[in-house]
Design a protein around this motif. Structure first.
Motif: not given
Length: 338
Positions: A150-159, A167-174
């Motif tokens: 599910x995370x892969x599908x979300x990131x693929x759409x985002x990409x 993608x890189x900017x929202x990968x993790x809050x830190x």
């Protein structure tokens, strides 16, 4: 702070892992236990694991430090080859890791024996890893893989819609992305990591508590950045009692699991059943249709949603006797009256 440097080639080669990595999930889950890091989403998992826990599994904690993962714990999906795979991984990377661990703290006798190449300790390590895998990872694997997919599908759409920068900017809050550098709060032993044309594999992980970088020591390998699956999504569902082995032989593993799931938590829609089983909705629909054709379940349609119910015949087959199924049905009827 770790600064990962990208070239244009690195950006072109960076990709999102399409599936969960069983070896990483095993090592990360052990790390959570070994370091006693709290994780509210894992409450059910910890409780259920406690009922299957073998005391000697705690020997695996000897291989962990607060900031390091033993990447040589290499496991296989069916568990049968895990012992051999872990021994092979120990040959490739275990020595350097254990020597580094020895610089951080005093090694236990088990870890020292592994570092010295003791054969019996190597065999024991393989057995311990396989045992832990069967208790802590395998029962949940369908759910783990489904969450990562599910995370892969979300990131693929985002990409596709917003590009790799998003993608890189929202990968993790830190994480902080300022092209061409990704800055991450990590161990001070590594501060600069030029990817040098290797790209980066972004690996979502259910058991990741924070960001982890792996595989960067080998110039010929693509480094892996492990990041937690989003906290807002459900992590692990309760693992209901598995179907009887005879039922699995008769119906097949997935259909037996579907019948068990409907008995424990039904009725369920096709999409909810698919999520519970860790399979695609189309596949869940096919299995449900076969169960319905056999009279073990029924289907009800409301608008575009199909809901699946277990029948009395399904209860009989699952419970193994008419008497047990009748008792179950009576409890359901009383519940409906209440």
């Amino acid at each position: 702070m770790l600064r990962i440097h990208f070239t244009d080639r690195d950006l072109a080669l960076t990709r999102i892992a399409p599936a969960a990595d069983m070896s990483f999930e095993l090592s990360l889950s052990l790390h959570l236990l070994a370091t006693r890091r709290p994780e509210s989403r894992l409450g059910q998992w910890r409780e259920q694991l406690g009922r299957r826990w073998k005391p000697r599994s705690a020997m695996l904690f000897d291989l962990f430090a607060a900031s390091d993962l033993p990447e040589f714990l290499t496991v296989r999906p069916d568990g049968r080859d895990t012992a051999e795979a872990t021994a092979d991984g120990l040959d490739r990377a275990g020595g350097d890791y254990l020597r580094g661990l020895g610089r951080l703290r005093r090694l236990t006798p088990f870890a020292r024996d592994l570092a010295s190449g003791d054969r019996r300790s190597r065999v024991l390590l393989g057995d311990l890893t396989a045992e832990y895998q069967s208790a802590a990872i395998t029962p949940y694997w369908g759910q783990i893989d489904s969450l990562v997919a599910a995370e892969h599908r979300y990131r693929t759409r985002q990409l596709a819609t917003r590009g790799l920068d998003e993608v890189l900017a929202t990968l993790h809050p830190a994480a902080r992305w300022q092209r061409p550098v990704l800055s991450l709060p990590m161990s001070p032993c590594l501060t600069e990591l030029p990817l040098a044309g290797r790209g980066l594999l972004l690996q979502p992980a259910v058991f990741a508590k924070s960001l982890v970088i792996a595989g960067f020591e080998h110039p010929e390998e693509q480094p892996v950045l492990i990041y937690p699956t989003p906290a807002g999504r459900p992590l692990l569902m309760d693992d209901q009692a598995g179907p009887p082995p005879a039922l699995t032989t008769l119906l097949g593993r997935t259909r037996a699991a579907a019948l068990t799931t409907l008995a424990a938590g039904g009725p369920l829609s096709t999409s909810d059943l698919a999520t519970a089983l860790g399979i695609a909705p189309a596949t869940a629909s096919q299995h449900a249709s076969i169960l319905a054709d056999a009279g073990l379940t029924t289907k009800q349609r409301q608008g575009g949603t199909v809901t699946h119910h277990i029948t009395l015949l399904g209860e009989v087959l699952l419970k193994g006797s008419v008497e047990a199924a009748a008792e179950s049905a009576a409890r359901l009827l009383v519940g409906e009256k209440d």
